[in-house]
Design an enzyme around this catalytic site. Structure first.
Site, PDB file in Angstrom:
ATOM      1  N   TYR A 117      20.615 -27.882 -40.739  1.00  0.00           N
ATOM      2  CA  TYR A 117      20.437 -26.841 -39.728  1.00  0.00           C
ATOM      3  C   TYR A 117      19.200 -26.011 -40.085  1.00  0.00           C
ATOM      4  O   TYR A 117      19.262 -25.077 -40.888  1.00  0.00           O
ATOM      5  CB  TYR A 117      21.670 -25.939 -39.614  1.00  0.00           C
ATOM      6  CG  TYR A 117      22.936 -26.641 -39.115  1.00  0.00           C
ATOM      7  CD1 TYR A 117      22.879 -27.899 -38.520  1.00  0.00           C
ATOM      8  CD2 TYR A 117      24.188 -26.024 -39.226  1.00  0.00           C
ATOM      9  CE1 TYR A 117      24.028 -28.535 -38.071  1.00  0.00           C
ATOM     10  CE2 TYR A 117      25.340 -26.656 -38.764  1.00  0.00           C
ATOM     11  CZ  TYR A 117      25.252 -27.910 -38.203  1.00  0.00           C
ATOM     12  OH  TYR A 117      26.393 -28.532 -37.751  1.00  0.00           O
TER      13      TYR A 117
ATOM     14  N   SER B 122      33.209 -34.546 -41.143  1.00  0.00           N
ATOM     15  CA  SER B 122      33.011 -34.145 -39.756  1.00  0.00           C
ATOM     16  C   SER B 122      32.891 -35.457 -38.996  1.00  0.00           C
ATOM     17  O   SER B 122      32.132 -36.341 -39.408  1.00  0.00           O
ATOM     18  CB  SER B 122      31.728 -33.320 -39.633  1.00  0.00           C
ATOM     19  OG  SER B 122      31.558 -32.926 -38.288  1.00  0.00           O
TER      20      SER B 122
HETATM   21  N1  LIG Z   1      28.239 -32.928 -36.160  1.00  0.00           N
HETATM   22  C1  LIG Z   1      28.726 -31.783 -36.563  1.00  0.00           C
HETATM   23  O1  LIG Z   1      29.300 -31.705 -37.608  1.00  0.00           O
HETATM   24  C2  LIG Z   1      28.570 -30.572 -35.684  1.00  0.00           C
HETATM   25  C3  LIG Z   1      28.049 -30.697 -34.398  1.00  0.00           C
HETATM   26  C4  LIG Z   1      28.038 -29.586 -33.561  1.00  0.00           C
HETATM   27  C5  LIG Z   1      28.518 -28.371 -34.041  1.00  0.00           C
HETATM   28  N2  LIG Z   1      28.988 -28.266 -35.315  1.00  0.00           N
HETATM   29  C6  LIG Z   1      29.503 -26.988 -35.835  1.00  0.00           C
HETATM   30  O2  LIG Z   1      30.332 -26.377 -34.871  1.00  0.00           O
HETATM   31  C7  LIG Z   1      29.849 -25.059 -34.591  1.00  0.00           C
HETATM   32  C8  LIG Z   1      30.198 -24.643 -33.187  1.00  0.00           C
HETATM   33  O3  LIG Z   1      29.686 -25.513 -32.221  1.00  0.00           O
HETATM   34  P1  LIG Z   1      28.370 -25.201 -31.389  1.00  0.00           P
HETATM   35  O4  LIG Z   1      27.660 -24.039 -32.007  1.00  0.00           O
HETATM   36  O5  LIG Z   1      27.638 -26.484 -31.254  1.00  0.00           O
HETATM   37  O6  LIG Z   1      28.906 -24.840 -29.947  1.00  0.00           O
HETATM   38  P2  LIG Z   1      29.873 -23.699 -29.360  1.00  0.00           P
HETATM   39  O7  LIG Z   1      30.489 -22.943 -30.448  1.00  0.00           O
HETATM   40  O8  LIG Z   1      30.740 -24.376 -28.369  1.00  0.00           O
HETATM   41  O9  LIG Z   1      28.827 -22.794 -28.542  1.00  0.00           O
HETATM   42  C9  LIG Z   1      28.060 -21.844 -29.222  1.00  0.00           C
HETATM   43  C10 LIG Z   1      27.024 -21.186 -28.300  1.00  0.00           C
HETATM   44  O10 LIG Z   1      27.620 -20.594 -27.163  1.00  0.00           O
HETATM   45  C11 LIG Z   1      26.995 -19.330 -26.881  1.00  0.00           C
HETATM   46  N3  LIG Z   1      28.034 -18.300 -27.103  1.00  0.00           N
HETATM   47  C12 LIG Z   1      28.885 -18.182 -28.152  1.00  0.00           C
HETATM   48  N4  LIG Z   1      29.738 -17.161 -27.999  1.00  0.00           N
HETATM   49  C13 LIG Z   1      29.444 -16.595 -26.817  1.00  0.00           C
HETATM   50  C14 LIG Z   1      29.984 -15.502 -26.100  1.00  0.00           C
HETATM   51  N5  LIG Z   1      31.020 -14.825 -26.566  1.00  0.00           N
HETATM   52  N6  LIG Z   1      29.438 -15.198 -24.902  1.00  0.00           N
HETATM   53  C15 LIG Z   1      28.392 -15.892 -24.405  1.00  0.00           C
HETATM   54  N7  LIG Z   1      27.845 -16.951 -25.040  1.00  0.00           N
HETATM   55  C16 LIG Z   1      28.358 -17.310 -26.239  1.00  0.00           C
HETATM   56  C17 LIG Z   1      25.821 -19.199 -27.843  1.00  0.00           C
HETATM   57  O11 LIG Z   1      24.636 -19.815 -27.320  1.00  0.00           O
HETATM   58  P3  LIG Z   1      23.723 -19.165 -26.152  1.00  0.00           P
HETATM   59  O12 LIG Z   1      23.782 -17.699 -26.277  1.00  0.00           O
HETATM   60  O13 LIG Z   1      22.371 -19.739 -26.364  1.00  0.00           O
HETATM   61  O14 LIG Z   1      24.326 -19.679 -24.869  1.00  0.00           O
HETATM   62  C18 LIG Z   1      26.309 -20.046 -29.021  1.00  0.00           C
HETATM   63  O15 LIG Z   1      25.289 -20.520 -29.824  1.00  0.00           O
HETATM   64  C19 LIG Z   1      28.340 -25.185 -34.888  1.00  0.00           C
HETATM   65  O16 LIG Z   1      27.720 -23.936 -35.042  1.00  0.00           O
HETATM   66  C20 LIG Z   1      28.382 -26.000 -36.154  1.00  0.00           C
HETATM   67  O17 LIG Z   1      28.722 -25.201 -37.251  1.00  0.00           O
HETATM   68  C21 LIG Z   1      29.029 -29.349 -36.126  1.00  0.00           C
END
Ligand SMILES: NC(=O)c1ccc[n+]([C@@H]2O[C@H](COP(=O)([O-])OP(=O)(O)OC[C@H]3O[C@@H](n4cnc5c(N)ncnc54)[C@H](OP(=O)(O)O)[C@@H]3O)[C@@H](O)[C@H]2O)c1
Length: 327
Positions: free
Chosen positions: A56, A152
């Site tokens: 990241y 993961s």
């Molecule tokens: N392969 C893997 O292992 C893998 C892959 C993906 C994710 N992950 C892990 O999972 C975590 C979570 O998934 P993700 O970050 O991909 O997606 P998510 O948690 O579904 O979405 C996060 C995004 O949504 C928006 N957001 C979050 N809370 C909000 C709120 N209360 N109100 C409005 N907008 C909000 C923000 O982006 P904006 O403000 O830009 O809209 C934020 O970056 C990652 O950070 C990572 O640690 C791991």
């Protein structure tokens, strides 16, 4: 904030924790200042578990977490990942030499002597058929480089194979209102084996916050722009692999289920916590307000039976036919 046991580790972690991908890379510009404020807000709200990865921002996310740990006296458990530095995902790439090298980099970035939890970062499915890599991880635990390890995964089938290896303590998998299959096919077995479950992409990359429309745009360096069709990595990681327009329609139906006075993000997160096999959701957050909004989900009353049934209906009718058993 409420806490749940993380598998057999003995740790109790916040059921709303934090995902730190967005503060590293691939989500448009996020300043270090905003990132540190978001991280600090999480700790203020009772979060004690953060998920990150070496890739990241090429260590940027890990280094920000190291800064946070310097600033705070609370216990903060950090889960990182290794494997995505490989130019191509192959079993052979998960060698002792590579794993040791990646772990040393993460130790440096996180300014620590031992990683709390190391996760293999979506390795190829075939890797789970071979126990050598898990033997290497056992050796790294014995050497004190890592305390625990997990995986993961992209697919439920990989999760089921991974937990056959007895020292796999955690499985991180996409689980949200648009990705309900893990609850049908994986949770019972994980619970039986006392394996921790980290629900990632809990807001379907922001779709389930309800803030997007057909006219929303995303910066060029945001995966919601450049990975819409899986151009850079598995399409499942972007909007949970749900076609954007269908996703928006699903969101409008889910919106009807959100009780007065709570945000749609909170509803989506509280829905995840209804499953007791889940240890925690790890929503990403780029700003303190987002993190605070998400953390409030922990203290909300349960989703009603009617709400759960309706969310399932929307998934069955609208989303499941589209994504099938792909993940
Ligand atoms: N392969 C893997 O292992 C893998 C892959 C993906 C994710 N992950 C892990 O999972 C975590 C979570 O998934 P993700 O970050 O991909 O997606 P998510 O948690 O579904 O979405 C996060 C995004 O949504 C928006 N957001 C979050 N809370 C909000 C709120 N209360 N109100 C409005 N907008 C909000 C923000 O982006 P904006 O403000 O830009 O809209 C934020 O970056 C990652 O950070 C990572 O640690 C791991």
């Amino acid at each position: 904030m409420h806490y749940r046991p993380l598998g057999r580790t003995g740790w109790q972690v916040s059921d709303i924790s934090l995902g730190a991908w967005a503060i590293g890379s691939a989500w448009g510009h996020v300043s270090d200042k905003d990132s540190l404020e978001a991280l600090n807000k999480a700790i203020d709200c009772g979060v004690n578990f953060i998920d990150t990865a070496d890739v990241y921002g090429d260590g940027r996310s890990e280094r920000l977490i190291a800064q946070l740990k310097k600033q705070r006296k609370e216990q903060i458990i950090v889960a990182t990942k290794a494997g995505r530095r490989l130019p191509k995902q192959t079993e052979a790439g998960y060698s002792r030499e590579n794993l040791t090298m990646w772990i040393e980099d993460s130790l440096r970035n996180l300014a620590t002597d031992s990683l709390d939890l190391l996760q293999l970062h979506c390795p190829p499915t075939s890797l789970y058929e071979h126990s050598e890599v898990f033997g290497i991880l056992d050796d790294l635990v014995k050497a004190g480089k890592i305390r625990y390890y997990g995986v993961s995964v992209e697919k439920v089938e990989e999760a089921l194979r991974a937990i056959q290896h007895r020292n796999v303590e955690t499985v991180q998998i996409i689980f949200n209102c648009f990705r309900q299959r893990p609850a049908d096919t994986f949770f019972a077995e994980a619970k039986r084996r006392q394996v921790g479950i980290l629900a990632r992409v809990p807001l379907a990359s922001g779709l389930l916050t309800g803030k997007f429309s057909l006219h929303s745009t995303f910066p060029v360096d945001d995966h919601r722009n450049f990975n819409r069709h899986g151009e850079a990595f598995d399409v499942g990681e972007t909007f949970s692999g749900v076609d954007y327009k269908t996703g928006l329609e699903g969101v409008e139906e889910l919106r009807q289920l959100v009780p007065h006075g709570i945000s749609m993000s909170q509803f989506a997160l509280r829905w995840i916590l209804m499953f007791d096999a889940v240890t925690c959701a790890i929503p990403g957050g780029k700003r303190p307000e987002q993190v605070a909004d998400n953390c409030r989900a922990s203290d909300l009353p349960p989703v009603t039976d009617e709400g759960m049934a309706a969310a399932r209906r929307i998934y069955d009718q609208k989303i499941s036919p589209l994504i099938g058993n792909r993940w």
